[in-house]
Motif scaffolding. Structure first.
Motif, PDB file in Angstrom:
ATOM      1  N   LYS A  34     209.901 129.623  47.731  1.00 37.62           N
ATOM      2  CA  LYS A  34     210.728 130.439  46.821  1.00 37.62           C
ATOM      3  C   LYS A  34     210.238 130.319  45.384  1.00 37.62           C
ATOM      4  CE  LYS A  34     214.902 130.575  49.604  1.00 37.62           C
ATOM      5  NZ  LYS A  34     216.311 130.177  49.712  1.00 37.62           N
ATOM      6  N   ALA A  35     209.840 129.122  44.979  1.00 36.71           N
ATOM      7  CA  ALA A  35     209.332 128.933  43.616  1.00 36.71           C
ATOM      8  C   ALA A  35     208.064 129.750  43.411  1.00 36.71           C
ATOM      9  CB  ALA A  35     209.064 127.452  43.344  1.00 36.71           C
ATOM     10  N   ARG A  36     207.206 129.789  44.414  1.00 35.05           N
ATOM     11  CA  ARG A  36     205.977 130.585  44.321  1.00 35.05           C
ATOM     12  C   ARG A  36     206.301 132.077  44.230  1.00 35.05           C
ATOM     13  NH1 ARG A  36     201.070 128.905  44.861  1.00 35.05           N
ATOM     14  NH2 ARG A  36     200.360 130.760  45.976  1.00 35.05           N
ATOM     15  N   GLU A  37     207.290 132.540  44.982  1.00 31.04           N
ATOM     16  CA  GLU A  37     207.661 133.951  44.935  1.00 31.04           C
ATOM     17  C   GLU A  37     208.268 134.301  43.577  1.00 31.04           C
ATOM     18  OE1 GLU A  37     208.183 137.944  46.254  1.00 31.04           O
ATOM     19  OE2 GLU A  37     206.778 136.332  46.670  1.00 31.04           O
ATOM     20  N   ILE A  38     209.089 133.411  43.039  1.00 29.48           N
ATOM     21  CA  ILE A  38     209.646 133.617  41.696  1.00 29.48           C
ATOM     22  C   ILE A  38     208.515 133.727  40.686  1.00 29.48           C
ATOM     23  CG2 ILE A  38     210.904 132.464  39.819  1.00 29.48           C
ATOM     24  CD1 ILE A  38     212.841 131.404  42.009  1.00 29.48           C
ATOM     25  N   CYS A  39     207.558 132.819  40.767  1.00 28.61           N
ATOM     26  CA  CYS A  39     206.430 132.830  39.844  1.00 28.61           C
ATOM     27  C   CYS A  39     205.627 134.114  39.977  1.00 28.61           C
ATOM     28  CB  CYS A  39     205.550 131.607  40.085  1.00 28.61           C
ATOM     29  SG  CYS A  39     204.234 131.432  38.872  1.00 28.61           S
ATOM     30  N   ARG A  40     205.348 134.513  41.206  1.00 32.31           N
ATOM     31  CA  ARG A  40     204.570 135.733  41.444  1.00 32.31           C
ATOM     32  C   ARG A  40     205.260 136.951  40.831  1.00 32.31           C
ATOM     33  NH1 ARG A  40     204.363 140.096  44.157  1.00 32.31           N
ATOM     34  NH2 ARG A  40     206.248 139.761  45.356  1.00 32.31           N
ATOM     35  N   ARG A  54     218.904 136.653  39.675  1.00 33.76           N
ATOM     36  CA  ARG A  54     220.007 137.065  40.542  1.00 33.76           C
ATOM     37  C   ARG A  54     219.585 136.979  42.012  1.00 33.76           C
ATOM     38  NH1 ARG A  54     221.381 140.661  43.697  1.00 33.76           N
ATOM     39  NH2 ARG A  54     219.643 142.071  43.306  1.00 33.76           N
ATOM     40  N   ARG A  55     218.390 137.452  42.308  1.00 34.93           N
ATOM     41  CA  ARG A  55     217.892 137.474  43.681  1.00 34.93           C
ATOM     42  C   ARG A  55     217.783 136.081  44.295  1.00 34.93           C
ATOM     43  NH1 ARG A  55     212.971 141.559  45.213  1.00 34.93           N
ATOM     44  NH2 ARG A  55     214.339 143.198  44.496  1.00 34.93           N
ATOM     45  N   PHE A  56     217.399 135.096  43.484  1.00 34.11           N
ATOM     46  CA  PHE A  56     217.199 133.743  43.995  1.00 34.11           C
ATOM     47  C   PHE A  56     218.344 132.791  43.634  1.00 34.11           C
ATOM     48  CE2 PHE A  56     213.036 135.626  44.139  1.00 34.11           C
ATOM     49  CZ  PHE A  56     212.513 135.139  45.329  1.00 34.11           C
ATOM     50  N   ASN A  57     219.391 133.341  43.023  1.00 32.85           N
ATOM     51  CA  ASN A  57     220.573 132.547  42.656  1.00 32.85           C
ATOM     52  C   ASN A  57     220.212 131.355  41.755  1.00 32.85           C
ATOM     53  OD1 ASN A  57     223.352 132.166  42.647  1.00 32.85           O
ATOM     54  ND2 ASN A  57     223.241 130.681  44.319  1.00 32.85           N
ATOM     55  N   VAL A  58     219.399 131.639  40.743  1.00 28.37           N
ATOM     56  CA  VAL A  58     219.029 130.633  39.745  1.00 28.37           C
ATOM     57  C   VAL A  58     219.240 131.253  38.368  1.00 28.37           C
ATOM     58  CG1 VAL A  58     217.339 129.466  41.233  1.00 28.37           C
ATOM     59  CG2 VAL A  58     216.578 131.323  39.733  1.00 28.37           C
ATOM     60  N   SER A  59     219.127 130.451  37.336  1.00 30.32           N
ATOM     61  CA  SER A  59     219.298 130.964  35.974  1.00 30.32           C
ATOM     62  C   SER A  59     218.005 131.635  35.496  1.00 30.32           C
ATOM     63  CB  SER A  59     219.662 129.829  35.019  1.00 30.32           C
ATOM     64  OG  SER A  59     218.562 128.965  34.864  1.00 30.32           O
ATOM     65  N   GLU A  60     218.152 132.466  34.485  1.00 30.67           N
ATOM     66  CA  GLU A  60     216.975 133.073  33.863  1.00 30.67           C
ATOM     67  C   GLU A  60     216.080 131.998  33.264  1.00 30.67           C
ATOM     68  OE1 GLU A  60     217.438 136.767  31.549  1.00 30.67           O
ATOM     69  OE2 GLU A  60     219.541 136.714  32.197  1.00 30.67           O
ATOM     70  N   ALA A  61     216.694 130.923  32.774  1.00 29.31           N
ATOM     71  CA  ALA A  61     215.918 129.809  32.210  1.00 29.31           C
ATOM     72  C   ALA A  61     215.049 129.157  33.285  1.00 29.31           C
ATOM     73  CB  ALA A  61     216.852 128.776  31.584  1.00 29.31           C
ATOM     74  N   LYS A  64     212.050 131.377  33.843  1.00 33.24           N
ATOM     75  CA  LYS A  64     211.081 131.196  32.756  1.00 33.24           C
ATOM     76  C   LYS A  64     210.346 129.866  32.896  1.00 33.24           C
ATOM     77  CE  LYS A  64     210.404 131.110  27.803  1.00 33.24           C
ATOM     78  NZ  LYS A  64     211.013 131.166  26.484  1.00 33.24           N
ATOM     79  N   SER A  65     211.073 128.805  33.237  1.00 37.27           N
ATOM     80  CA  SER A  65     210.451 127.486  33.387  1.00 37.27           C
ATOM     81  C   SER A  65     209.403 127.483  34.492  1.00 37.27           C
ATOM     82  CB  SER A  65     211.514 126.430  33.678  1.00 37.27           C
ATOM     83  OG  SER A  65     212.314 126.219  32.540  1.00 37.27           O
ATOM     84  N   ILE A  66     209.658 128.212  35.559  1.00 34.48           N
ATOM     85  CA  ILE A  66     208.677 128.311  36.637  1.00 34.48           C
ATOM     86  C   ILE A  66     207.489 129.141  36.168  1.00 34.48           C
ATOM     87  CG2 ILE A  66     208.255 129.288  38.935  1.00 34.48           C
ATOM     88  CD1 ILE A  66     211.204 128.501  39.599  1.00 34.48           C
TER      89      ILE A  66
END
Length: 84
Positions: A34-40, A54-61, A64-66
């Motif tokens: 999931k982290a790789r998909e967020i980064c991509r 929203r899609r991964f249920n994490v914050s915008e921060a 950005k950090s990823i």
């Protein structure tokens, strides 16, 4: 009496330390996949940061950090480098 402990230098102690990065971290809410998909998605600007969050249920921060390599760095470095 404690039999499973021994006095060793810090360098040897570090070799025996359990890897706590990525999914091995007890506080991790994402998988490496999931982290790789967020980064991509973030580095390609395929979706806005808000939508990725929203899609991964994490914050915008977190997104950005990823993207910038503050979090999940060793798992996403190749993705970030391919979009420079």
């Amino acid at each position: 009496m404690i039999e499973n402990l021994r006095l060793v230098p810090p360098s040897e102690n570090n070799k025996n330390r359990k890897d706590m990065s990525g999914e091995n971290n007890g506080w991790a809410t994402l998988t490496a996949e999931k982290a790789r998909e967020i980064c991509r998605l973030a580095v390609s600007h395929e979706l806005p940061r808000k939508e990725i969050a929203r899609r991964f249920n994490v914050s915008e921060a977190t997104v950005k950090s990823i993207r910038v390599g503050r979090n999940w760095k060793s798992f996403t470095e190749d993705l970030r480098n391919s979009h420079k």
